[in-house]
Design an enzyme around this catalytic site. Structure first.
Site, PDB file in Angstrom:
ATOM      1  N   PHE A   1     -31.265   7.976   4.808  1.00 47.42           N
ATOM      2  CA  PHE A   1     -30.258   8.407   3.821  1.00 47.42           C
ATOM      3  C   PHE A   1     -30.300   7.523   2.564  1.00 47.42           C
ATOM      4  CE2 PHE A   1     -25.617   7.226   2.986  1.00 47.42           C
ATOM      5  CZ  PHE A   1     -25.499   8.080   1.895  1.00 47.42           C
TER       6      PHE A   1
ATOM      7  N   ASP B   1     -41.720   5.451   7.688  1.00 47.06           N
ATOM      8  CA  ASP B   1     -40.622   5.900   8.552  1.00 47.06           C
ATOM      9  C   ASP B   1     -41.219   6.565   9.785  1.00 47.06           C
ATOM     10  OD1 ASP B   1     -38.113   7.258   9.519  1.00 47.06           O
ATOM     11  OD2 ASP B   1     -37.363   6.643   7.571  1.00 47.06           O
TER      12      ASP B   1
ATOM     13  N   ASP C   1     -44.092   3.461  13.140  1.00 46.31           N
ATOM     14  CA  ASP C   1     -42.966   2.746  13.751  1.00 46.31           C
ATOM     15  C   ASP C   1     -43.045   1.288  13.300  1.00 46.31           C
ATOM     16  OD1 ASP C   1     -41.207   1.394  15.344  1.00 46.31           O
ATOM     17  OD2 ASP C   1     -41.965   2.179  17.249  1.00 46.31           O
ATOM     18  N   VAL C   2     -42.150   0.906  12.407  1.00 42.62           N
ATOM     19  CA  VAL C   2     -42.234  -0.437  11.808  1.00 42.62           C
ATOM     20  C   VAL C   2     -41.829  -1.545  12.779  1.00 42.62           C
ATOM     21  CG1 VAL C   2     -41.969   0.373   9.430  1.00 42.62           C
ATOM     22  CG2 VAL C   2     -39.932  -0.261  10.738  1.00 42.62           C
TER      23      VAL C   2
ATOM     24  N   TYR D   1     -26.466  -3.282  17.295  1.00 38.11           N
ATOM     25  CA  TYR D   1     -26.608  -3.197  15.832  1.00 38.11           C
ATOM     26  C   TYR D   1     -26.151  -4.490  15.164  1.00 38.11           C
ATOM     27  CZ  TYR D   1     -26.193  -1.141  11.114  1.00 38.11           C
ATOM     28  OH  TYR D   1     -26.322  -0.853   9.773  1.00 38.11           O
TER      29      TYR D   1
ATOM     30  N   TYR E   1     -37.294 -17.721   7.149  1.00 39.95           N
ATOM     31  CA  TYR E   1     -38.515 -17.507   6.340  1.00 39.95           C
ATOM     32  C   TYR E   1     -38.304 -18.060   4.937  1.00 39.95           C
ATOM     33  CZ  TYR E   1     -41.499 -14.793   9.476  1.00 39.95           C
ATOM     34  OH  TYR E   1     -42.333 -14.409  10.498  1.00 39.95           O
TER      35      TYR E   1
ATOM     36  N   THR F   1     -21.165   3.736   3.166  1.00 42.10           N
ATOM     37  CA  THR F   1     -21.765   4.427   2.030  1.00 42.10           C
ATOM     38  C   THR F   1     -21.862   5.904   2.389  1.00 42.10           C
ATOM     39  OG1 THR F   1     -23.023   2.424   1.586  1.00 42.10           O
ATOM     40  CG2 THR F   1     -23.818   4.439   0.524  1.00 42.10           C
TER      41      THR F   1
END
Ligand code: UDP
Length: 310
Positions: free
Chosen positions: A11, A31, A56-57, A145, A159, A175
């Site tokens: 989205f 994606d 698939d990241v 999550y 990092y 949002t």
């Protein structure tokens, strides 16, 4: 610049790709469509500087060439999605963030983490300022999550501190806007699609819990402003206009002319009681604040759902 966007068919990220292309950048979106949708990128105007890679990241980033900027946007983000996709959600915050950060390190790219207001959990400090550490249940159903995003923030900071990657962290508050899935479970698409079907709106709990809704165009302008700012600390992006879910339901029913009213359903476990961002950091660092009124945002979103019934 050459810019990588993970979760590019999602989205928010699909709107981000569109704006970046408008600014003349080259954009590669990745994606795997677990919650993103082909339609979101199919409706992007055809553009020679846009490339899409299905992958698939959480496993790899099979994309050639060097990037100047990496927006790591990939993750299920709706409560009903992340309880159905608990491991995917955890791995988006952990494995995918590590893979994207390694790529930024390797390419000398600036890295951008899409974090969330959920890092504040059910907040005891109101409104939420970035210095608040949050009140999160580490073992509850939402933790897949919340804790994944908290880990992602910690990894991003590590990092930055120890490997000197340039990083930005946005905490995105609720949002809404076109390209949300009608059935993704979040309150805005749920209420609007119920209202357009002349069904009663499902208000969870007593409806007195609050949220603050930011229109997607404002959000994306904020993300881009943050990426190009000097702000290294986490930054809230959201609209400080707070309302109860009951008031939202009444507004949507009035706006759409739905006469079916509302029905009350049980409140999901650990549902935060209140949420409203303090946005001074964004305002001071890069002059951002929302511009689209709630009325205009709802009007545009209802128009989208009328045109795209699921
Ligand atoms: N909600 C509701 N009815 C629905 C869907 C959600 O009353 O059909 C409530 C939900 O309990 C929460 C608020 O709306 O208090 C926002 O929920 P959403 O899933 O959109 O986002 P989040 O909880 O992540 O802020």
């Amino acid at each position: 610049m050459r810019i990588l966007v993970t979760g590019g068919a999602g989205f928010i990220a699909s709107h981000l790709c569109e704006r970046l292309l408008e600014q003349g950048h080259e954009v590669v979106a990745v994606d795997n469509f677990i919650t993103g949708h082909r339609r979101n990128i199919a409706t992007l105007p055809p553009h020679p500087a846009f490339r899409f890679v299905e992958a698939d990241v959480t496993r790899s980033l099979p994309v050639d060439g060097r990037f100047d900027r990496i927006f790591h946007m990939a993750s299920p983000a709706s409560p009903i999605d992340y309880v159905q996709l608990p491991f995917e959600t955890l791995y988006c915050g952990s494995d995918a963030t590590r893979i994207a950060l390694d790529r930024a390190l390797n390419d000398g790219a600036r890295f951008f983490l899409a974090s969330t207001s959920e890092v504040y959990g059910d907040p005891l400090v109101h409104p939420q300022v970035e210095t608040y550490w949050g009140n999160v249940n580490p073992i509850g159903p939402r933790s897949v999550y919340d804790e994944a995003k908290r880990f992602a923030e910690a990894l991003t900071m590590a990092y930055h501190r120890y490997r000197h990657v340039e990083t930005r962290i946005v905490r995105i508050f609720n949002t809404y806007g076109p390209r949300m899935r009608a059935n993704d479970g979040r309150v805005m698409p749920a209420f609007i699609s119920q209202a357009l079907r002349n069904e009663p709106l499902t208000v969870f709990g007593d409806g007195l819990q609050t949220r603050s809704f930011c229109y997607v165009d404002d959000n994306v302008r904020g993300l881009m402003g943050l990426m190009e700012s000097d702000l290294q600390e986490p930054c809230n992006i959201g609209n400080p206009e707070e309302m109860t879910m009951l008031a939202l339901a009444e507004y949507i029913n009035r706006f759409t002319g739905n006469t079916a009213g509302i029905v009350f359903k049980p409140l999901p476990t650990d549902d935060p009681m209140q949420r409203k961002p303090v946005i001074d950091r964004a305002r001071n660092a890069f002059g951002w604040e929302p511009q689209v009124s709630f009325e205009t945002g709802v009007e545009r979103t209802v128009a989208y759902f009328r045109d795209h019934p699921e």
